[in-house]
Design a protein around this motif. Structure first.
Motif, PDB file in Angstrom:
ATOM      1  N   GLN A  63       0.814  -1.207   0.000  1.00 41.19           N
ATOM      2  CA  GLN A  63       0.000   0.000   0.000  1.00 41.19           C
ATOM      3  C   GLN A  63       0.852   1.263   0.000  1.00 41.19           C
ATOM      4  O   GLN A  63       0.527   2.235  -0.705  1.00 41.19           O
ATOM      5  CB  GLN A  63      -0.949  -0.013   1.206  1.00 41.19           C
ATOM      6  CG  GLN A  63      -2.048  -1.055   1.089  1.00 41.19           C
ATOM      7  CD  GLN A  63      -2.860  -1.227   2.348  1.00 41.19           C
ATOM      8  OE1 GLN A  63      -2.495  -0.702   3.409  1.00 41.19           O
ATOM      9  NE2 GLN A  63      -3.955  -1.969   2.265  1.00 41.19           N
ATOM     10  N   GLN A  84     -13.411  -5.873  -0.389  1.00 46.70           N
ATOM     11  CA  GLN A  84     -14.271  -4.840   0.188  1.00 46.70           C
ATOM     12  C   GLN A  84     -13.731  -4.346   1.516  1.00 46.70           C
ATOM     13  O   GLN A  84     -13.769  -3.143   1.808  1.00 46.70           O
ATOM     14  CB  GLN A  84     -15.692  -5.393   0.348  1.00 46.70           C
ATOM     15  CG  GLN A  84     -16.379  -5.683  -0.977  1.00 46.70           C
ATOM     16  CD  GLN A  84     -17.704  -6.413  -0.804  1.00 46.70           C
ATOM     17  OE1 GLN A  84     -17.916  -7.119   0.187  1.00 46.70           O
ATOM     18  NE2 GLN A  84     -18.600  -6.258  -1.764  1.00 46.70           N
ATOM     19  N   GLN A  86     -10.578  -4.349   2.584  1.00 35.83           N
ATOM     20  CA  GLN A  86      -9.370  -3.546   2.378  1.00 35.83           C
ATOM     21  C   GLN A  86      -9.728  -2.170   1.807  1.00 35.83           C
ATOM     22  O   GLN A  86      -9.175  -1.150   2.225  1.00 35.83           O
ATOM     23  CB  GLN A  86      -8.427  -4.277   1.417  1.00 35.83           C
ATOM     24  CG  GLN A  86      -7.845  -5.560   1.966  1.00 35.83           C
ATOM     25  CD  GLN A  86      -6.568  -5.334   2.742  1.00 35.83           C
ATOM     26  OE1 GLN A  86      -6.187  -4.199   3.019  1.00 35.83           O
ATOM     27  NE2 GLN A  86      -5.893  -6.403   3.099  1.00 35.83           N
ATOM     28  N   VAL A  87     -10.624  -2.151   0.834  1.00 44.13           N
ATOM     29  CA  VAL A  87     -10.998  -0.881   0.198  1.00 44.13           C
ATOM     30  C   VAL A  87     -11.651   0.056   1.207  1.00 44.13           C
ATOM     31  O   VAL A  87     -11.326   1.250   1.271  1.00 44.13           O
ATOM     32  CB  VAL A  87     -11.933  -1.136  -1.004  1.00 44.13           C
ATOM     33  CG1 VAL A  87     -12.584   0.162  -1.479  1.00 44.13           C
ATOM     34  CG2 VAL A  87     -11.150  -1.781  -2.143  1.00 44.13           C
ATOM     35  N   ARG A  91     -10.149   3.709   2.225  1.00 42.10           N
ATOM     36  CA  ARG A  91     -10.927   4.939   2.020  1.00 42.10           C
ATOM     37  C   ARG A  91     -11.077   5.720   3.313  1.00 42.10           C
ATOM     38  O   ARG A  91     -11.059   6.954   3.304  1.00 42.10           O
ATOM     39  CB  ARG A  91     -12.304   4.585   1.450  1.00 42.10           C
ATOM     40  CG  ARG A  91     -12.266   4.170  -0.015  1.00 42.10           C
ATOM     41  CD  ARG A  91     -13.640   3.753  -0.504  1.00 42.10           C
ATOM     42  NE  ARG A  91     -13.644   3.480  -1.937  1.00 42.10           N
ATOM     43  CZ  ARG A  91     -14.682   2.966  -2.584  1.00 42.10           C
ATOM     44  NH1 ARG A  91     -15.793   2.648  -1.935  1.00 42.10           N
ATOM     45  NH2 ARG A  91     -14.598   2.755  -3.893  1.00 42.10           N
ATOM     46  N   ALA A  97      -9.074   4.256  -3.265  1.00 41.55           N
ATOM     47  CA  ALA A  97      -9.041   2.818  -3.534  1.00 41.55           C
ATOM     48  C   ALA A  97     -10.399   2.355  -4.013  1.00 41.55           C
ATOM     49  O   ALA A  97     -11.436   2.937  -3.675  1.00 41.55           O
ATOM     50  CB  ALA A  97      -8.640   2.049  -2.274  1.00 41.55           C
ATOM     51  N   ALA A  98     -10.401   1.292  -4.812  1.00 40.10           N
ATOM     52  CA  ALA A  98     -11.646   0.726  -5.328  1.00 40.10           C
ATOM     53  C   ALA A  98     -11.413  -0.741  -5.661  1.00 40.10           C
ATOM     54  O   ALA A  98     -10.272  -1.227  -5.678  1.00 40.10           O
ATOM     55  CB  ALA A  98     -12.122   1.483  -6.563  1.00 40.10           C
ATOM     56  N   ALA A  99     -12.505  -1.439  -5.926  1.00 37.20           N
ATOM     57  CA  ALA A  99     -12.427  -2.851  -6.319  1.00 37.20           C
ATOM     58  C   ALA A  99     -13.331  -3.079  -7.514  1.00 37.20           C
ATOM     59  O   ALA A  99     -14.375  -2.425  -7.666  1.00 37.20           O
ATOM     60  CB  ALA A  99     -12.843  -3.746  -5.160  1.00 37.20           C
ATOM     61  N   THR A 112     -16.233   2.914 -11.372  1.00 42.84           N
ATOM     62  CA  THR A 112     -14.875   2.499 -11.019  1.00 42.84           C
ATOM     63  C   THR A 112     -13.990   2.465 -12.260  1.00 42.84           C
ATOM     64  O   THR A 112     -12.830   2.907 -12.220  1.00 42.84           O
ATOM     65  CB  THR A 112     -14.900   1.121 -10.341  1.00 42.84           C
ATOM     66  OG1 THR A 112     -15.677   1.193  -9.152  1.00 42.84           O
ATOM     67  CG2 THR A 112     -13.495   0.657  -9.995  1.00 42.84           C
ATOM     68  N   TYR A 125      -8.340  -3.236  -6.499  1.00 42.91           N
ATOM     69  CA  TYR A 125      -8.377  -4.652  -6.136  1.00 42.91           C
ATOM     70  C   TYR A 125      -9.205  -5.415  -7.170  1.00 42.91           C
ATOM     71  O   TYR A 125     -10.326  -4.995  -7.510  1.00 42.91           O
ATOM     72  CB  TYR A 125      -8.993  -4.830  -4.745  1.00 42.91           C
ATOM     73  CG  TYR A 125      -8.091  -4.383  -3.623  1.00 42.91           C
ATOM     74  CD1 TYR A 125      -7.429  -5.303  -2.830  1.00 42.91           C
ATOM     75  CD2 TYR A 125      -7.900  -3.018  -3.354  1.00 42.91           C
ATOM     76  CE1 TYR A 125      -6.594  -4.899  -1.789  1.00 42.91           C
ATOM     77  CE2 TYR A 125      -7.071  -2.604  -2.326  1.00 42.91           C
ATOM     78  CZ  TYR A 125      -6.421  -3.541  -1.550  1.00 42.91           C
ATOM     79  OH  TYR A 125      -5.596  -3.136  -0.539  1.00 42.91           O
TER      80      TYR A 125
END
Length: 616
Positions: A63, A84, A86-87, A91, A97-99, A112, A125
């Motif tokens: 990261q 989810q 981790q994101v 945030r 961050a996004a997935a 996204t 992710y």
């Protein structure tokens, strides 16, 4: 590239460093172990294999480089829940961050993708299946990529416990993106798995970082089954009342029965296994992440994607298949670094069942031999008479001096006895009865117990009939269990419940070897021992009014924002608040886990809560 949504690095007085990012974004003042070395390696553009225990700060190793290198970091993750989690945490630290996964609705997915194309993401992710699609690889080829981080890299190993065939194809990243550094990260890998990760995912010259596998905050306890449900209930009530935990069982039916049993005794519990419909699994997992004090009773289908830091215990009511699986599963406890327990109970039937599964397998003999070796390593850990850490860590190539003070054998060293003669009696009885009967029958013959079956079989006329009356039934069951665990006996491959001699017993039967066995502690004495274990000063004071007040404040904010409480602050940060009692935002900023974004967002609310505690 932005570190937080409101930070313009182009106008900053000086470019961010690893240390300044660690402090301003994540709220920590110093790196742990080899974190800094790993980060420097990746920031310099080199590839790396990172083995670091759960809770060791593995995520920061990719990261922080993601925030320091130009472009978007692509993180390969095997489960939607893990992405989810981790994101959401990133945030809340102000990171973009996004997935991209199948759980998104079309509008979320398009948003996204637009953010990705516009260079508005620092970390993305994705599941390996999506990453490997031609369209997605072509999309990435048009973008600057900071790095590829392949998390849970042990999934590449066909010898491992979480094999995902899609991981075998991730080597294509080196071909398609030759100048982009790749990281393969995992918390669990023996030497065989490490080599497979390097061969499949990384170039030959990749740097290798192996952190200590020790989890000093975990206490390991292993015991024998004796009314397993009651043992579990007593363990939770007396040691972890009101705490979140995971209970692992081998069968789906057992998970539901145990969950119902706990719920019937006022311990909130839900089952989780692959046989439940997707909506129920998702609902139970969401409850576990968001509620405090919920117990999930699960098969191994649960937990790989769980990043919940405040799990205070992991209990096994059945033996896991390997020591790697055990380490991975127990590693889900105490990820926040606070005290937690790994508790396992087992019996002769568990050992027999696992040995029989291997014997009856249609896998090639080489594979079965490897599986037997892995099972023997697990049983060696369970039957150990000394400190458990040297056995556990030694399996991963790490030495430990013993005397950890945080395992059952250190708290109450077990007795051993010369069981050579008893073992020979037991082995002889297995042989004389035809090597096709289970432990209960063998014990009855040893004790000279007559029954219609024994008489019909003529086993009351055997030379071994009644030769074992010098020991009680429990001792003989212990001897047979340890002989099976030690490879002197083996399971009937036909699955009929019988025991037969293994090759390893020959030196013992011939008088060429002796045998020391552990003397099993009666369950009642074992319970008293665990209950009397010292409560250490760092143990969480769950009955503290101040502790409850801060948890209540955190829970209210989390419910308002629709996130799990630990996303706001970990328990370790709340405990630091109680210890330090900050009065100003500057003092609050010095707490571990308080970065600039969380300071601005939550500082005043928690300072007010602390002030109310002072006034009360």
């Amino acid at each position: 590239m932005a570190v937080t949504p409101d930070t313009d690095l182009s106008t900053a007085a000086s470019p961010p460093t690893a240390e300044s990012t660690l402090q301003s974004v994540f709220g920590y003042s110093s790196f742990r172990g080899r974190q800094r070395e790993i980060i420097d390696t990746v920031c310099a553009g080199r590839d790396a294999l990172v083995l670091m225990p759960t809770g060791g700060g593995k995520s920061l190793c990719y990261q922080i480089p993601a925030l320091l290198r130009p472009g978007v970091a692509v993180v390969v993750s095997p489960l939607i829940a893990l992405m989810q989690d981790q994101v959401e945490a990133l945030r809340h630290n102000g990171v973009r961050a996004a997935a991209l996964n199948s759980g998104l609705d079309p509008a979320e997915r398009r948003a996204t993708e637009r953010a990705l194309d516009a260079g508005e993401l620092d970390l993305l992710y994705v599941a390996p299946e999506r990453l490997l699609s031609d369209s997605f690889l072509e999309r990435l080829a048009r973008l600057p990529i900071a790095l590829f981080a392949i998390d849970e890299a042990h999934c590449v190993s066909q010898w491992g416990h979480d094999f995902r065939p899609e991981y075998l194809q991730l080597g294509v990243l080196g071909e398609r993106f030759p100048g982009v550094p790749r990281m393969a990260l995992t918390a669990t890998a023996d030497e065989r798995t490490r080599e497979e990760i390097r061969r499949q995912l990384l170039p030959a010259d990749a740097a290798v970082f192996i952190a200590s596998f020790d989890r000093p905050n975990l206490t390991y306890r292993v015991g024998l089954k004796d009314r397993a449900r009651d043992q579990l209930l007593r363990f939770i009530r007396e040691r972890h009342a009101g705490a979140s935990g995971i209970v692992y069982c081998m069968s789906r039916k057992a998970t539901e029965q145990i969950a119902d049993f706990l719920a019937g005794h006022d311990i909130p519990a839900v089952p989780y296994h692959a046989g439940l419909d997707a909506a129920t699994r998702r609902r139970h997992q969401e409850r576990f992440l968001r509620e405090e004090g919920l117990v999930v009773v699960a098969t191994v289908a649960f937990g790989m994607g769980i990043d919940k830091p405040d799990v205070r215990f992991v209990a096994h009511l059945d033996l896991p298949k390997t020591l790697e699986a055990y380490y991975q599963e127990t590693g889900r406890a105490g990820r926040d670094g606070l005290p937690a327990e790994a508790w396992l109970i087992y019996g002769l039937q568990d050992i027999y069942r696992l040995r029989q599964m291997i014997a009856a397998s249609e896998a090639p003999e080489a594979h079965k031999r490897q599986e037997r070796q892995r099972l023997e390593a697990l049983l060696g850990y369970c039957e150990a008479t000394g400190c458990r850490r040297p056995v556990l860590l030694g399996h991963f190539g790490e030495s430990h001096p013993g005397g950890c003070g945080r395992c059952d054998n250190c708290e109450q060293p077990p007795e051993t006895w010369d069981a050579t003669e008893a073992a020979r009696m037991a082995l002889s009885c297995v042989y004389r009865t035809g090597q096709r009967f289970g432990a209960a029958h063998v014990v009855d013959v040893l004790l000279g117990r007559t029954s219609e079956r024994i008489q019909r079989l003529g086993h009351d006329r055997l030379s071994t009939f009644g030769i074992g009356t010098g020991h009680d039934k429990g001792t003989w069951q212990s001897v047979l269990r340890q002989l099976l665990a030690g490879g002197y006996l083996e399971a009937d491959p036909e699955g009929h419940g019988g025991l037969r001699l293994a090759r390893g017993c020959r030196p013992l039967l011939r008088g060429e070897a002796t045998l020391q066995l552990r003397r099993d502690l009666p369950a009642a004495r074992k319970v008293r021992s665990e209950r009397a274990a010292k409560v250490r000063p760092e143990d969480i004071a769950v009955d503290s009014a101040a502790w409850a007040a801060l948890r209540s404040k955190r829970r209210a904010i989390a419910e308002e924002e629709g996130v799990p409480p630990y996303v706001i602050f970990h328990d370790a940060t709340l405990l630091a608040m109680l210890h330090e009692r900050p009065r100003t935002l500057q003092e609050f900023a010095a707490l571990p886990g308080v970065g600039e974004h969380k300071l601005e967002r939550y500082g005043e609310a928690f300072l007010e809560a602390l002030s109310e505690l002072e006034r009360s």
